[in-house]
Design an enzyme around this catalytic site. Sequence first.
Site, PDB file in Angstrom:
ATOM      1  N   ASP A 226      61.256  36.613  81.607  1.00 45.80           N
ATOM      2  CA  ASP A 226      61.250  38.033  81.236  1.00 45.80           C
ATOM      3  C   ASP A 226      62.556  38.500  80.596  1.00 45.80           C
ATOM      4  O   ASP A 226      62.664  39.648  80.179  1.00 45.80           O
ATOM      5  CB  ASP A 226      60.997  38.904  82.478  1.00 45.80           C
ATOM      6  N   ARG A 380      53.779  30.317  79.696  1.00 52.34           N
ATOM      7  CA  ARG A 380      54.795  29.829  80.647  1.00 52.34           C
ATOM      8  C   ARG A 380      54.952  28.312  80.629  1.00 52.34           C
ATOM      9  O   ARG A 380      56.014  27.782  80.924  1.00 52.34           O
ATOM     10  CB  ARG A 380      54.353  30.187  82.081  1.00 52.34           C
TER      11      ARG A 380
END
Length: 468
Positions: A226, A380
């Site tokens: 993030d 991811r």
Amino acid sequence: MDSGTNHDADTGTGGGRGRPIDFSVDTLGPCTVESPLAPRLNARRTTHHYVQPTDRVLFDDTLSKIERREGPVAELPALEPCGPREKIFFDPSKTRVGIVTCGGLCPGINNVIRGLVSELSTHYGVRRIYGFRNGYQGFIPRYGHDVVDLTPESVEGIDAEGGTILGSSRGQQDVGEIADCLERMGISILFVVGGDGTMRGAQKISAELRERGQKTAVVCVPKTIDNDIPFIDQSFGFQTAFSEATRSIRSAKVEARTAPNGVSVVKLMGRHSGFIACYAALAQNDADYVLIPEVPFQLDGPHGFLADLRSRVKEQGHAVVVVAEGAGQELFEADEARDASGNKRLQDVGPLLRQRITDDFAEHGLELNFRYIDPSYVIRSVPANPYDAVYCIRLAHAAVHAAMAGRTNMVVGRWRRRFVHIPIAMAVSSRNQVDPNGDLWWSVLEATGQPWSFGDVDSPQVQVFGGQ
Ligand code: ATP
Ligand code: MG
């Protein structure tokens, strides 16, 4: 990537306004061992590559900020640079090293592992490097996870794969048991790759070892897809993640424009910080809306999101919405649920948007062709792109130099393009967020054409401690 926004380090963390922040890093003791890198670094009779003990990287990048701080130059907030030292703390031939990876996946973890192993063994001559399996569980006897011997040969090529060869986990583990394991195995250096929770754990491990009088270095390579760790320009894997996310936005656009009143919603990662949503939307300039946690919004009312979306679809025939997973939490009833590591569970904004958009179009008698794309796990798990691969290996080198020089209770990061040492306490003291009044959010508003806010909602003041 440059930040160009308002980093104000007087507030929030290291003391009151105007007082210098303490960026000093813990050390295990004086460095008395000649670095094995010395012959190579001195080969050209230059000390250029060595970091001098007094070198510091200035925290501020703006004259007006420096002028506001009173006192001598030596007291300006500044960070210790990374890099090889002429003298080191550990004797490499007697040094055992552990590596552990914790928390969620992020592109580049294997690159970091490989970088650590090759720098330790090839350049410092460390021969015993152990990988602890499945995060902090790997230290706890009752889980029975094997320890993995890591060598340059065993880590060759691992960076071609996403994920982590060591595995990962969430969930609290007993710090005393972790310290017992490190003591039992005679580990002198522990490298920890993980996010905010992992770093808090590392801070406690470091404190426990200090309490026991153990001279063990604990050095973290911060991992957060993030990009929400403060005091670093950018976290590794972030660039890969937003690049990968652009594919979903492209697909969303194709889907939306090839059906009457097509609306596509793409949900991207970003629990508290909307950097991936912002960067992906700028990189693939097809989004009509970007919704992020830092900018609360209303769905209903004449200036709410739904009314705006309806008129955008009437105007251009379709619309693409990019939403960060942590956006719109204010639209839900409070819920105190927590995950295994104690993190607050977020409510799922994706299905809420789907339901509300579908209902709203139906109420207004409008056709709707709705598409919902959630590529999180696909993103991811991809390998790092070349830019992140370079960043990872350089972070790994920096972490090894720091640990061999006896630095501990710290993380490595890049600040204003310089690799620096940051105390863990600083790295977990706040969260890096998109500044709703900063230039990144402004660029997003310009690119999407969306209004500054939806409805009558004030943005909370966000303190910016890192790269935008
Ligand atoms: P990410 O959120 O980016 O996936 P993270 O490191 O924040 O990564 P967590 O699951 O929160 O992921 O934490 C990873 C590990 O660190 C877990 O084993 C968790 O129990 C431990 N941990 C988290 N917070 C603390 C804390 N305050 N003290 C000790 N250990 C912690
Ligand atoms: Mg976390």
